[in-house]
Motif scaffolding. Structure first.
Motif, PDB file in Angstrom:
ATOM      1  N   MET A   1       0.846  -1.192   0.000  1.00 40.19           N
ATOM      2  CA  MET A   1       0.000   0.000   0.000  1.00 40.19           C
ATOM      3  C   MET A   1       0.889   1.253   0.000  1.00 40.19           C
ATOM      4  N   ASN A   3       1.886   5.233   0.619  1.00 37.67           N
ATOM      5  CA  ASN A   3       1.574   6.271   1.610  1.00 37.67           C
ATOM      6  C   ASN A   3       0.455   7.162   1.076  1.00 37.67           C
ATOM      7  N   PHE A   4      -0.355   7.701   1.973  1.00 40.20           N
ATOM      8  CA  PHE A   4      -1.369   8.638   1.497  1.00 40.20           C
ATOM      9  C   PHE A   4      -1.791   9.606   2.590  1.00 40.20           C
ATOM     10  N   HIS A   5      -2.398  10.697   2.153  1.00 39.03           N
ATOM     11  CA  HIS A   5      -3.033  11.641   3.060  1.00 39.03           C
ATOM     12  C   HIS A   5      -4.516  11.637   2.739  1.00 39.03           C
ATOM     13  N   TYR A   6      -5.308  11.180   3.711  1.00 38.52           N
ATOM     14  CA  TYR A   6      -6.757  11.085   3.509  1.00 38.52           C
ATOM     15  C   TYR A   6      -7.408  12.283   4.179  1.00 38.52           C
ATOM     16  N   SER A   7      -8.148  13.053   3.416  1.00 37.17           N
ATOM     17  CA  SER A   7      -8.776  14.253   3.962  1.00 37.17           C
ATOM     18  C   SER A   7     -10.019  14.551   3.138  1.00 37.17           C
ATOM     19  N   ILE A   8     -11.123  13.988   3.559  1.00 40.87           N
ATOM     20  CA  ILE A   8     -12.370  14.110   2.788  1.00 40.87           C
ATOM     21  C   ILE A   8     -13.394  14.785   3.681  1.00 40.87           C
ATOM     22  N   LYS A   9     -13.462  16.106   3.581  1.00 41.14           N
ATOM     23  CA  LYS A   9     -14.200  16.853   4.593  1.00 41.14           C
ATOM     24  C   LYS A   9     -15.580  17.334   4.166  1.00 41.14           C
ATOM     25  N   THR A  10     -16.012  16.895   3.001  1.00 40.37           N
ATOM     26  CA  THR A  10     -17.360  17.274   2.565  1.00 40.37           C
ATOM     27  C   THR A  10     -18.416  16.657   3.488  1.00 40.37           C
ATOM     28  N   ASP A  11     -19.294  17.482   4.019  1.00 41.10           N
ATOM     29  CA  ASP A  11     -20.453  16.979   4.751  1.00 41.10           C
ATOM     30  C   ASP A  11     -21.481  16.499   3.744  1.00 41.10           C
ATOM     31  N   MET A 146     -18.258  15.381  -4.239  1.00 37.47           N
ATOM     32  CA  MET A 146     -17.443  15.051  -3.067  1.00 37.47           C
ATOM     33  C   MET A 146     -15.956  14.994  -3.395  1.00 37.47           C
ATOM     34  N   LEU A 212      -7.193  -4.032   0.330  1.00 38.55           N
ATOM     35  CA  LEU A 212      -8.426  -3.439   0.867  1.00 38.55           C
ATOM     36  C   LEU A 212      -9.098  -2.553  -0.190  1.00 38.55           C
ATOM     37  N   LEU A 250     -18.553   7.965  -3.606  1.00 36.69           N
ATOM     38  CA  LEU A 250     -17.448   7.195  -3.019  1.00 36.69           C
ATOM     39  C   LEU A 250     -16.450   6.720  -4.069  1.00 36.69           C
ATOM     40  N   ASN A 253     -13.972  10.015  -4.558  1.00 40.10           N
ATOM     41  CA  ASN A 253     -13.635  11.021  -3.537  1.00 40.10           C
ATOM     42  C   ASN A 253     -12.270  10.788  -2.903  1.00 40.10           C
ATOM     43  N   LEU A 255     -11.436   7.707  -1.479  1.00 38.99           N
ATOM     44  CA  LEU A 255     -11.511   6.492  -0.669  1.00 38.99           C
ATOM     45  C   LEU A 255     -10.839   5.310  -1.367  1.00 38.99           C
TER      46      LEU A 255
END
Lengths: 387, 387
Positions: A1, A3-11, A146, A212, A250, A253, A255
């Motif tokens: 896998m 490296n990543f930065h996950y930042s999904i801030k949409t409500d 998203m 995954l 999804l 976005n 994921l």
């Protein structure tokens, strides 16, 4: 896998009646919105009136720009930016499908830029500050509700370019599946193909170890395969519309792609088709995808196709690997056909006239380093097999 | 699919070297942290020194509280709250597994509360303001690194209670799978069981129409089943540790449960075991789960077990439904056994002495309205079949 930065801030406010959350989301950022939409469909379903009532009740002022094209054009973006600059807008409020939201993103980015907005599409690094976006979705397809990207067309230069900036991810999106009940059959089909293509672009990558993510890709593909035909036959099936709508968000976005890497393959090729012929994006993707798959299937990629065939299409795993791989591609082709999407370029009146130019343009910034390297000749070959 | 509000705003920095992002995340909220940790394991792997170096280099002041228990206790929370109140802390920085992060959440909530922090565990609605939490994860299990809940034990009252508040979701979490290389075999196994239990609690719900969510549940279960044994055998297998770590976060952050509904079943029963016997949470879950499954399997639930058997355990779909359902439960039991998790209560020295009291306490706020209704007698029956 990777490296990543996950930042999904949409409500996300999802479900029947979710529109009631719109005023509170807007009021977090201001009191004056630019309402962006396409044709009259949001009026027909009563959404336009509903939104205007909500805005009025909450003393939110509203300026409108309509007529956003299915492949949204830079001219429309320029028009929107003029409104924003003259009217001191706080929030951009696109109501529609991905085209409308994409257009809103370009307007948002252009709001704080002194030059021509097209500069920002060509070079996203010039985007420094944006206006907040709150979207109301009426079509399950692009996932723009998203994600942080968008695609804008320039008919003069015959370009259809993607751009993006983390701050362009909508602050909030309203997803009520009922708003997609009246989406016509052909758009339901094309939207499903678009969602599936986003997933396939991520699924078919050279990454090892993103087990995954691959299983999640399969989960979303199965959702599209299960519900696409149901929504196509029965537009008012809530569960079908709901599952497709959430899958659209999804799929793209971050994921699925976080932890994987690699350029997309079919999208850039399709963007050439849309730029030259202004066709529906999802139709172009559905035509190209099986032919791209056939092009990339070889001894080095067969294992992935076998996985795809067994896990997504439920092909008998005791069969010969090559048979499974080829059948998985055939199943993909048949699926799009079952949704009555045109299955070759001729059906949408495209011939080989511009293949050279389109392929040349597609690799103008270099060979596509996707699941398999694609140079100009490979792209021409994929176009030809799609004829 | 049920209506839902999706709002998962934790920034995840995932992968080798992700710790380098820690100072910037902290500095968004202040310059003084309360470092919370358990025993000496973070010193052994060099993480403690690394974090202190990073804090020093960035002029971030640090107060420490250590000794957080595997089932974190309210006394430790009280100790932490005293530190926060006397030292004007800006950010709570738990480094460890779920216990440590849970303890940090309770400290965070207690920071702005004048009474005893236990009040907030008993009644989350009393939580009005919290301190930001930034976590560094060293164990894939509870998912506390990306969710809004926590569990705290009170040995005096023999209670182990869950509580939560949306603002308790960590602002950011650092997930470097290498920090889990030295997790002992038994904790790797228990952590895998914990992740799987979170997914199963969501998967087995009465909801119709959440097709997408169920397929995603299966995707994550397959990930645990594939990589749990690999991580168990080979602690330093990066891909196994990475997949389990990311699965732990996604299992319980809301991604799976948004759009579904229904109370959890096995967790509240296990909390009684942990509260009375201070056992490892994941071990209790692994013992109870197959027996709970046997208890709830009947004509009304068989279809879900068939789905579970075919999609997760790859059981031959041509078999008789009852056989598939029963085999799916047996596979679950065998899987936990293969990780050498105790398979019955006797193995961990628990007899029937407190079954009545624990069951009584478990339903003190009413019957569990989970996948199937569970009253006091049902719970005693599940305890007995777990003996």
């Amino acid at each position: 896998m990777k490296n990543f930065h996950y930042s999904i801030k949409t409500d996300i406010h999802f479900g029947k009646g979710a529109i009631e959350n719109l005023p509170n989301e807007i009021k977090k950022y201001g009191k004056k919105v630019l309402l962006v939409y396409g044709g009259g469909s949001i009026r027909k379903i009563g959404l336009y009136d509903k939104v205007l009532d909500l805005l009025n009740e909450n003393n939110i002022k509203c300026i409108e720009i309509s007529g956003v094209e299915p492949n949204p054009r830079i001219d429309t973006v320029r028009r929107g930016v003029r409104f924003v600059k003259s009217d001191k807008i706080d929030v951009i409020l696109p109501i529609g499908g991905g085209s409308t939201i994409d257009c809103a993103k370009a307007i948002s980015a252009g709001s704080f830029y002194d030059g021509d907005p097209w500069d920002l599409i060509v070079d996203s690094s010039k985007i420094k500050k944006v206006l907040p976006i709150i979207s109301v979705l009426t079509l399950a397809a692009t996932g723009s509700e998203m994600d942080a990207g968008a695609v804008i067309s320039n008919l003069e230069t015959r370009e259809k370019l993607g751009f993006g900036h983390p701050d362009l991810r909508p602050k909030a999106s309203i997803l009520d599946p009922e708003y997609t009940y009246t989406v016509p059959k052909n758009q339901t089909a094309a939207g499903t193909a678009d969602i599936m293509s986003h997933i396939l672009e991520v699924y078919f990558s050279k990454n090892e170890g993103a087990y995954l993510q691959d299983r999640m890709c399969e989960a979303l593909l199965k959702t599209c395969i299960h519900y696409g035909p149901i929504a196509y036959r029965d537009g008012e099936n809530y569960e079908a519309r709901a599952n497709l709508m959430w899958a659209s968000s999804l799929a793209i976005n971050g994921l699925l792609s976080n932890g994987k890497s690699g350029a997309w393959s079919v999208h850039p090729i399709e963007h050439e088709l849309s730029a030259y012929y202004d066709i529906t994006h999802g139709v172009g993707l559905a035509i190209l995808t099986p032919n791209w798959m056939e092009y990339v299937l070889d001894n080095t990629t067969i294992e992935k196709f076998v996985q795809y065939g067994i896990n997504v299409w439920d092909i008998d795993k005791s069969l010969d690997k090559e048979k499974i791989a080829k059948e998985s591609i055939e199943k993909t082709r048949e699926f799009f056909k079952s949704l009555e999407i045109p299955s070759c370029l001729k059906e949408i009146n495209i011939n080989d006239k511009h293949f050279e130019d389109m392929a040349e343009h597609c690799v103008r910034k270099g060979i596509i380093d996707g699941y398999k390297l694609l140079d100009k000749d490979s792209i021409i070959q994929i176009f030809k097999s799609s004829l």
